[in-house]
Write a protein that holds these residues in place. Sequence first.
Motif, mmCIF file in Angstrom:
data_model
loop_
_atom_site.group_PDB
_atom_site.id
_atom_site.type_symbol
_atom_site.label_atom_id
_atom_site.label_comp_id
_atom_site.label_asym_id
_atom_site.label_seq_id
_atom_site.Cartn_x
_atom_site.Cartn_y
_atom_site.Cartn_z
ATOM 1 N N ALA A 127 -15.387 100.560 -44.827
ATOM 2 C CA ALA A 127 -16.666 100.231 -45.461
ATOM 3 C C ALA A 127 -17.611 99.560 -44.474
ATOM 4 O O ALA A 127 -17.206 98.681 -43.715
ATOM 5 C CB ALA A 127 -16.440 99.314 -46.661
ATOM 6 N N GLU A 128 -18.865 100.010 -44.482
ATOM 7 C CA GLU A 128 -19.905 99.421 -43.635
ATOM 8 C C GLU A 128 -21.197 99.329 -44.439
ATOM 9 O O GLU A 128 -21.392 100.065 -45.414
ATOM 10 C CB GLU A 128 -20.147 100.275 -42.380
ATOM 11 C CG GLU A 128 -18.937 100.403 -41.462
ATOM 12 C CD GLU A 128 -18.526 99.100 -40.806
ATOM 13 O OE1 GLU A 128 -19.365 98.169 -40.759
ATOM 14 O OE2 GLU A 128 -17.362 98.998 -40.359
ATOM 15 N N TYR A 129 -22.063 98.444 -44.027
ATOM 16 C CA TYR A 129 -23.349 98.270 -44.720
ATOM 17 C C TYR A 129 -24.430 97.975 -43.685
ATOM 18 O O TYR A 129 -24.173 97.382 -42.626
ATOM 19 C CB TYR A 129 -23.262 97.140 -45.754
ATOM 20 C CG TYR A 129 -22.754 95.836 -45.183
ATOM 21 C CD1 TYR A 129 -23.630 94.853 -44.730
ATOM 22 C CD2 TYR A 129 -21.378 95.591 -45.076
ATOM 23 C CE1 TYR A 129 -23.165 93.677 -44.188
ATOM 24 C CE2 TYR A 129 -20.899 94.416 -44.530
ATOM 25 C CZ TYR A 129 -21.790 93.454 -44.091
ATOM 26 O OH TYR A 129 -21.324 92.286 -43.538
ATOM 27 N N TRP A 130 -25.647 98.426 -43.993
ATOM 28 C CA TRP A 130 -26.754 98.275 -43.051
ATOM 29 C C TRP A 130 -28.062 98.051 -43.794
ATOM 30 O O TRP A 130 -28.170 98.332 -44.992
ATOM 31 C CB TRP A 130 -26.935 99.539 -42.185
ATOM 32 C CG TRP A 130 -25.700 100.106 -41.615
ATOM 33 C CD1 TRP A 130 -25.032 99.699 -40.499
ATOM 34 C CD2 TRP A 130 -24.949 101.227 -42.108
ATOM 35 N NE1 TRP A 130 -23.926 100.483 -40.273
ATOM 36 C CE2 TRP A 130 -23.855 101.428 -41.250
ATOM 37 C CE3 TRP A 130 -25.109 102.071 -43.203
ATOM 38 C CZ2 TRP A 130 -22.921 102.440 -41.443
ATOM 39 C CZ3 TRP A 130 -24.177 103.078 -43.420
ATOM 40 C CH2 TRP A 130 -23.108 103.260 -42.533
ATOM 41 N N GLU A 131 -29.023 97.611 -43.047
ATOM 42 C CA GLU A 131 -30.401 97.556 -43.529
ATOM 43 C C GLU A 131 -31.157 98.664 -42.816
ATOM 44 O O GLU A 131 -31.204 98.692 -41.582
ATOM 45 C CB GLU A 131 -31.005 96.180 -43.208
ATOM 46 C CG GLU A 131 -32.287 95.881 -43.940
ATOM 47 C CD GLU A 131 -32.744 94.452 -43.739
ATOM 48 O OE1 GLU A 131 -32.284 93.583 -44.519
ATOM 49 O OE2 GLU A 131 -33.530 94.190 -42.814
ATOM 50 N N LEU A 132 -31.721 99.587 -43.568
ATOM 51 C CA LEU A 132 -32.358 100.771 -42.992
ATOM 52 C C LEU A 132 -33.848 100.767 -43.282
ATOM 53 O O LEU A 132 -34.279 100.407 -44.381
ATOM 54 C CB LEU A 132 -31.734 102.048 -43.561
ATOM 55 C CG LEU A 132 -30.219 102.200 -43.417
ATOM 56 C CD1 LEU A 132 -29.752 103.491 -44.084
ATOM 57 C CD2 LEU A 132 -29.796 102.165 -41.956
#
Length: 438
Positions: free
Chosen positions: A190-195
Amino acid sequence: MNSPVTQVRHLEGVRILDLFAGPGGLDVAAHFLGFKSIGIEWDRNACETRYAAGLPTIHADVSLMRETRFDEIPKTVDVLAGGPPCQSFSVAGNGAGRRALNTVKEFIHRLVDGEDEAQIDEDLRALSDPRTALVLEPFRWLIKAIETEGREPYKVIILEQVPAVLPLWEIYAKLLRGGEGRLEGVKYEAEYWELKTEQFGVPQTRTRAVLVARLPGHGAIEPLETTHLPFDLHRRKRNATQADTLPTDSAPTGTKKRWISMAEALDAASKLKDSPVDVSRLRTGGRMKFFIVSNYGSGGDPKNRGRRQSSEPAFTVTGKISRNKVYKSIAEYEAGQSDRFTIPESGVLQTFPHNFPWSGKDQAQQVGNAVPPRLGMHILGKALCGNAPSDEELANANTWPSVSQATTDGLRRLGCGDRGQCPPKSHNVIRSRQKSVL
């Protein structure tokens, strides 16, 4: 009611379940990547757009669907996607969700630890803004799939929200990686980003918090590769009299393309066959040249309306986009002679196809609530295929295929049936001189 044969035809091969589906931003993205989806949406107007577009839909409340109708979701679904309503977390809202972040984190841990869900629901209803609880729904759907006999854990999970929700996605990611409590034995990468949307070819500035989780076996989840340069939001301030003369940002460097402007996107859409986008009114001497004044204030001053010129990306497209004022010249501005973007034009700024069949009421709100399909294609492409969409796939996403009335009617029967299980009062007829058909 819909016949079993018709239901099978509409639901055959569905892989993606889109919670809080809206008019179909992620579903449109999935279509152009070759995946079939089904959405759950409580707003009747958004459902009408989806039916007209040929998108399988269930008109229902996401929570009640999970609690009482979970078995209606096709077992072929192995991708869970969702963009829970963001008003309580949004900077534009009253901030209830931001203030309740720590409380919501506690609820997530309570769910995983196996506390009584009836008590959890009661405590959630006590929150100052009940919509805050909806951000927990994707996790509850995951747990439901794990604990339901005959179901498998979703192979891929994709969540999207406003940037303020990023701390929650961090908690989601840690729990998904851990495989503890009610997730015992089920671990995800699992990974998360601000795009930033303009860095993926969307002609507007909009920042989103995105989480992607995947069962092991497909390699690590790599960050999305941006295709365009960021737009400088901190350039020097301008006033309306400068809007015609300010230069655009510098030319692109390296392999990144420059962001796409409003003028470029609208002009390209207007040239497509049978396009409802007519920008002739925005041209002067054959050249498209205009500036917009935002409906929102900036810097804490409601009277300080932001401005963008046509050679720049749009502001974040919200449900109030129809209130933004469009001017071709300073003379028009000084005379108060403004124009507005049409719904097809607003949709194009969200990267919906130029001919997408917007239907029902509150269409501006539908447009603003949607995930930009072009961003969705990049997210789904990375999560499901391991790579960005091809240039051909992106080029084909400009035009939506025609949908027969029979298909629309069939999807409406699938989604609404006899209306007995639709959200309460959603089909109420407002009595006037003429009755609504729905």
